[in-house]
Write an enzyme that holds these catalytic residues in place. Structure first.
Site, PDB file in Angstrom:
ATOM      1  CB  SER A  97      -5.483   4.811   1.937  1.00 27.06           C
ATOM      2  OG  SER A  97      -5.279   5.904   1.077  1.00 27.06           O
ATOM      3  CG  ASN A 125      -4.274  16.194  -0.623  1.00 27.49           C
ATOM      4  OD1 ASN A 125      -3.820  15.491   0.269  1.00 27.49           O
ATOM      5  ND2 ASN A 125      -5.576  16.295  -0.842  1.00 27.49           N
ATOM      6  CD  GLN A 127       3.291   4.767   2.235  1.00 24.08           C
ATOM      7  OE1 GLN A 127       3.878   5.615   1.583  1.00 24.08           O
ATOM      8  NE2 GLN A 127       2.191   5.034   2.909  1.00 24.08           N
ATOM      9  CE  LYS A 165       4.102   7.582   5.488  1.00 23.86           C
ATOM     10  NZ  LYS A 165       3.799   8.474   4.336  1.00 23.86           N
ATOM     11  CB  THR A 198      -2.196  13.676   4.290  1.00 26.28           C
ATOM     12  OG1 THR A 198      -2.578  12.543   3.523  1.00 26.28           O
ATOM     13  CG2 THR A 198      -0.728  13.570   4.670  1.00 26.28           C
ATOM     14  CE  LYS A 242       4.744   7.429  -2.296  1.00 25.09           C
ATOM     15  NZ  LYS A 242       4.062   7.938  -1.090  1.00 25.09           N
ATOM     16  CE  LYS A 294      -3.872   2.214   0.294  1.00 21.45           C
ATOM     17  NZ  LYS A 294      -3.435   2.909  -0.953  1.00 21.45           N
ATOM     18  N   GLY A 348      -2.678   8.381  -4.219  1.00 20.79           N
ATOM     19  CA  GLY A 348      -2.025   9.585  -4.710  1.00 20.79           C
ATOM     20  C   GLY A 348      -0.768   9.949  -3.932  1.00 20.79           C
ATOM     21  CG  ASP A 349       3.461  11.029  -2.872  1.00 19.83           C
ATOM     22  OD1 ASP A 349       3.354  10.788  -1.662  1.00 19.83           O
ATOM     23  OD2 ASP A 349       4.437  11.668  -3.334  1.00 19.83           O
TER      24      ASP A 349
HETATM   25  P1  NDP Z   1       0.736  17.899  -4.220  1.00 19.50           P
HETATM   26  O1  NDP Z   1       1.217  17.532  -5.582  1.00 19.50           O
HETATM   27  O2  NDP Z   1      -0.708  18.095  -3.995  1.00 19.50           O
HETATM   28  O3  NDP Z   1       1.475  19.198  -3.687  1.00 19.50           O
HETATM   29  C1  NDP Z   1       2.855  19.247  -3.593  1.00 19.50           C
HETATM   30  C2  NDP Z   1       3.264  20.610  -3.095  1.00 19.50           C
HETATM   31  O4  NDP Z   1       4.652  20.591  -2.793  1.00 19.50           O
HETATM   32  C3  NDP Z   1       3.066  21.703  -4.133  1.00 19.50           C
HETATM   33  O5  NDP Z   1       2.831  22.916  -3.498  1.00 19.50           O
HETATM   34  C4  NDP Z   1       4.403  21.679  -4.849  1.00 19.50           C
HETATM   35  O6  NDP Z   1       4.706  22.881  -5.525  1.00 19.50           O
HETATM   36  C5  NDP Z   1       5.342  21.464  -3.697  1.00 19.50           C
HETATM   37  N1  NDP Z   1       6.563  20.797  -4.193  1.00 19.50           N
HETATM   38  C6  NDP Z   1       6.622  19.629  -4.862  1.00 19.50           C
HETATM   39  N2  NDP Z   1       7.875  19.338  -5.209  1.00 19.50           N
HETATM   40  C7  NDP Z   1       8.608  20.361  -4.773  1.00 19.50           C
HETATM   41  C8  NDP Z   1       9.987  20.658  -4.829  1.00 19.50           C
HETATM   42  N3  NDP Z   1      10.857  19.821  -5.443  1.00 19.50           N
HETATM   43  N4  NDP Z   1      10.405  21.813  -4.238  1.00 19.50           N
HETATM   44  C9  NDP Z   1       9.528  22.642  -3.633  1.00 19.50           C
HETATM   45  N5  NDP Z   1       8.204  22.397  -3.553  1.00 19.50           N
HETATM   46  C10 NDP Z   1       7.762  21.297  -4.116  1.00 19.50           C
HETATM   47  O7  NDP Z   1       1.299  16.737  -3.271  1.00 19.50           O
HETATM   48  P2  NDP Z   1       0.845  16.349  -1.781  1.00 19.50           P
HETATM   49  O8  NDP Z   1       0.352  17.535  -1.057  1.00 19.50           O
HETATM   50  O9  NDP Z   1      -0.008  15.159  -1.896  1.00 19.50           O
HETATM   51  O10 NDP Z   1       2.233  15.860  -1.160  1.00 19.50           O
HETATM   52  C11 NDP Z   1       3.077  16.715  -0.410  1.00 19.50           C
HETATM   53  C12 NDP Z   1       4.012  15.867   0.440  1.00 19.50           C
HETATM   54  O11 NDP Z   1       3.235  15.077   1.350  1.00 19.50           O
HETATM   55  C13 NDP Z   1       4.889  14.876  -0.294  1.00 19.50           C
HETATM   56  O12 NDP Z   1       6.116  14.737   0.379  1.00 19.50           O
HETATM   57  C14 NDP Z   1       4.112  13.581  -0.175  1.00 19.50           C
HETATM   58  O13 NDP Z   1       4.945  12.451  -0.315  1.00 19.50           O
HETATM   59  C15 NDP Z   1       3.580  13.705   1.229  1.00 19.50           C
HETATM   60  N6  NDP Z   1       2.431  12.901   1.586  1.00 19.50           N
HETATM   61  C16 NDP Z   1       1.283  12.939   0.843  1.00 19.50           C
HETATM   62  C17 NDP Z   1       0.188  12.201   1.233  1.00 19.50           C
HETATM   63  C18 NDP Z   1      -1.108  12.281   0.515  1.00 19.50           C
HETATM   64  O14 NDP Z   1      -2.074  11.670   0.982  1.00 19.50           O
HETATM   65  N7  NDP Z   1      -1.240  13.016  -0.569  1.00 19.50           N
HETATM   66  C19 NDP Z   1       0.241  11.305   2.388  1.00 19.50           C
HETATM   67  C20 NDP Z   1       1.475  11.384   3.140  1.00 19.50           C
HETATM   68  C21 NDP Z   1       2.514  12.148   2.730  1.00 19.50           C
HETATM   69  P3  NDP Z   1       4.575  22.943  -7.135  1.00 19.50           P
HETATM   70  O15 NDP Z   1       3.108  23.013  -7.404  1.00 19.50           O
HETATM   71  O16 NDP Z   1       5.311  24.166  -7.505  1.00 19.50           O
HETATM   72  O17 NDP Z   1       5.199  21.699  -7.670  1.00 19.50           O
HETATM   73  O1  2IT Z   2       3.031   8.937   1.533  1.00 23.24           O
HETATM   74  C1  2IT Z   2       1.889   8.505   1.734  1.00 23.24           C
HETATM   75  O2  2IT Z   2       1.577   7.962   2.794  1.00 23.24           O
HETATM   76  C2  2IT Z   2       0.885   8.674   0.681  1.00 23.24           C
HETATM   77  N1  2IT Z   2       1.188   9.270  -0.344  1.00 23.24           N
HETATM   78  C3  2IT Z   2      -0.486   8.080   0.832  1.00 23.24           C
HETATM   79  C4  2IT Z   2      -0.476   6.603   0.540  1.00 23.24           C
HETATM   80  C5  2IT Z   2      -1.825   5.947   0.480  1.00 23.24           C
HETATM   81  O3  2IT Z   2      -1.832   4.771   0.115  1.00 23.24           O
HETATM   82  O4  2IT Z   2      -2.845   6.548   0.826  1.00 23.24           O
END
Ligand code: NDP
Ligand code: 2IT
Length: 444
Positions: A376, A239, A110, A113, A208, A125, A89, A164-165
């Site tokens: 999830s 997100n 992961q 976590k 998240t 992943k 997952k 997603g991520d």
């Molecule tokens: P999104 O794609 O929705 O948003 C990512 C954000 O981070 C954007 O604002 C983006 O800016 C910025 N970003 C991405 N890459 C870079 C970079 N190289 N340098 C600076 N800023 C950057 O992703 P999420 O919000 O889903 O994910 C954010 C983080 O949270 C990640 O580390 C992800 O692995 C983690 N995460 C996500 C989960 C989820 O459920 N979605 C769960 C657990 C962890 P820009 O638009 O300019 O690219």
């Molecule tokens: O980093 C993470 O935990 C995620 N991007 C979410 C993974 C998931 O299966 O919901």
């Protein structure tokens, strides 16, 4: 400890050049020293050698046609890291920086976590170096369909369940789900983060960010305080960042700065979340556009500068290694009391050391951002039962899970001699459950 050193050397030799992966493994293995010392049977069973080696790594070509009719080729990945606790997952990331080392670090994190959530999920992943920025909906759809055409051979509701991520949200999950259903002639919960009209769970979108704030709330409670009246900086504007802002604000805090990969905005009156949602979720524009409608706000180029904004609580919610020693020093100087990682591995090892040495409450990503994957897991449970729970019921479960993760991490830290060190606590608590299951399964 000799055993850990030897395992780390093998990781470096086998995975040449994958620096993010070494960083993630090194942090976990360092933390595990007291647990390994207490359980010599783990060394005898070659447990660490096995846990750092993915069970399966799939790398594939993803060809697609852009709007000009030109053939584009991307690389796709799915790393099925560990299935001791359940089906693999973990999310899928679409970002030009993606290569095997990033997917491996994320897959490794992961494992622990998912274990911490208390739900039965293994770790995995996936992703691609596809860049969704500036692509039309049709291009994104064609890419997702091509990506899923290969991925579908390797996943399944009881085998591996992606989500997603970065760069993968509701739109991408929808296209991938549609293609999976078409290829397999099967309507099943093979992905999470689905839309509410076709099997998604309420609260998954918010989970998240909300979860990260629930975790931080526990840290603040332990310091005898709360979010009420606190100034908060949230990096990112995707997100995780958006819903961290939403929940922190609901709890009485003021979020004054957010960012994207180009720069950050500072609004001393508090950032208006509706504007950010419109810009980022609907129009897919840059964060700097915010200042056009909010004259008190200021935009600064360069995302790392966001840590200069004075705050009580910092929530890094963008990407790996976005908060380094320099940023950590400024946060500490400015009186920040708590840092919780909404992103995966956003703080560098040097920054983490500074937070711990200066008695900042520090919530590591694998604990603080586990609310996403936990929800999830709740989506999978609802899909299996062919049921949908209410927002309130699901949110309450999330709140309870985050409280449990905090307690498990805090207790393990104390038990193994590192009180208040949630890095050690989360790593040990997450690891022990996986290790015990692996011991029961024999050498596999
Ligand atoms: P999104 O794609 O929705 O948003 C990512 C954000 O981070 C954007 O604002 C983006 O800016 C910025 N970003 C991405 N890459 C870079 C970079 N190289 N340098 C600076 N800023 C950057 O992703 P999420 O919000 O889903 O994910 C954010 C983080 O949270 C990640 O580390 C992800 O692995 C983690 N995460 C996500 C989960 C989820 O459920 N979605 C769960 C657990 C962890 P820009 O638009 O300019 O690219
Ligand atoms: O980093 C993470 O935990 C995620 N991007 C979410 C993974 C998931 O299966 O919901």
């Amino acid at each position: 400890m000799e055993y850990i050193h030897t395992v780390m050397e093998t990781v470096k030799k086998r995975n040449a050049g994958e620096t993010e992966f070494y960083q993630a493994v090194e942090e976990v293995l360092e933390s595990l020293k007291p647990a390994i010392a207490k359980h010599p049977e783990f060394q005898q069973a070659g447990l660490l050698e096995r846990i750092v080696e993915p069970e399966r790594q799939i790398i594939f070509r993803v060809p697609w046609l852009d709007d000009q009719g030109k053939v584009q080729v991307q690389r796709g990945f799915r790393i099925q890291f560990n299935s001791a606790l359940g089906p693999y997952k973990g999310g899928i990331r679409f970002h030009p920086s993606v290569y095997v080392g990033i997917i491996k670090f994320l897959g490794f994190e992961q494992i622990f976590k998912n274990s911490l959530t208390g739900l039965m999920m293994g770790g995995g992943k996936g992703g691609s170096d596809f860049d969704p920025k500036g692509k039309s909906d049709n291009e994104v759809m064609r890419f997702c369909q091509s990506f899923m055409t290969e991925l579908a051979k390797h996943i399944g509701a009881d085998t591996d369940v992606p989500a997603g991520d970065i760069g993968v949200g509701g739109r991408e999950i929808g296209y991938m789900f549609g293609q999976y259903k078409r290829l397999r002639n099967e309507f099943t919960g093979v992905l999470t983060g689905k839309g509410l009209t076709y099997g998604g769970s309420l609260v998954r979108t918010e989970a998240t960010g909300y979860g990260c704030v629930y975790f931080t709330q526990e840290m603040l409670k332990d310091r005898g305080t709360s979010f009420e009246g606190k100034t908060v900086v949230v990096s990112g504007s995707g997100n995780v960042a958006i819903y961290a802002h939403e929940k922190a604000t609901q709890l009485g805090a003021k979020v004054v700065a957010m960012s994207d990969s180009n720069g950050y905005i500072h609004d001393p009156q508090g950032i208006n979340l509706d504007t950010v949602k419109q810009l980022k979720e609907v129009e897919r524009k840059r964060i700097k556009e915010y200042v056009h409608t909010h004259k008190n706000a200021k935009y600064t180029d360069g995302c790392a500068g966001i840590w200069n904004v004075k705050c009580d609580v910092a929530l890094p919610c963008a990407t790996q290694n976005e908060l380094d020693e320099e940023g950590a020093k400024i946060l500490i100087q400015n009186g920040c009391i708590a840092v919780a990682e909404g992103a995966n591995m956003p703080s560098t090892p040097g920054a983490i050391k500074l937070f711990l040495n200066n008695k900042i409450s520090f919530g590591p990503g694998k604990a603080a951002n586990a609310g996403g994957v936990a929800t999830s897991g709740l989506e999978m449970a609802q899909n299996s039962q062919r049921e949908s729970w209410t927002f309130e019921e699901t949110d309450n479960k999330l709140l309870r899970i985050m409280g449990n993760i905090y307690a498990a991490s805090k207790n393990a830290a104390e038990e193994y001699g590192f009180p208040n060190n949630l890095v050690v606590g989360a790593n040990i608590a997450g690891f022990l459950k996986v290790a015990n299951a692996m011991m029961a399964h024999g050498v596999v």
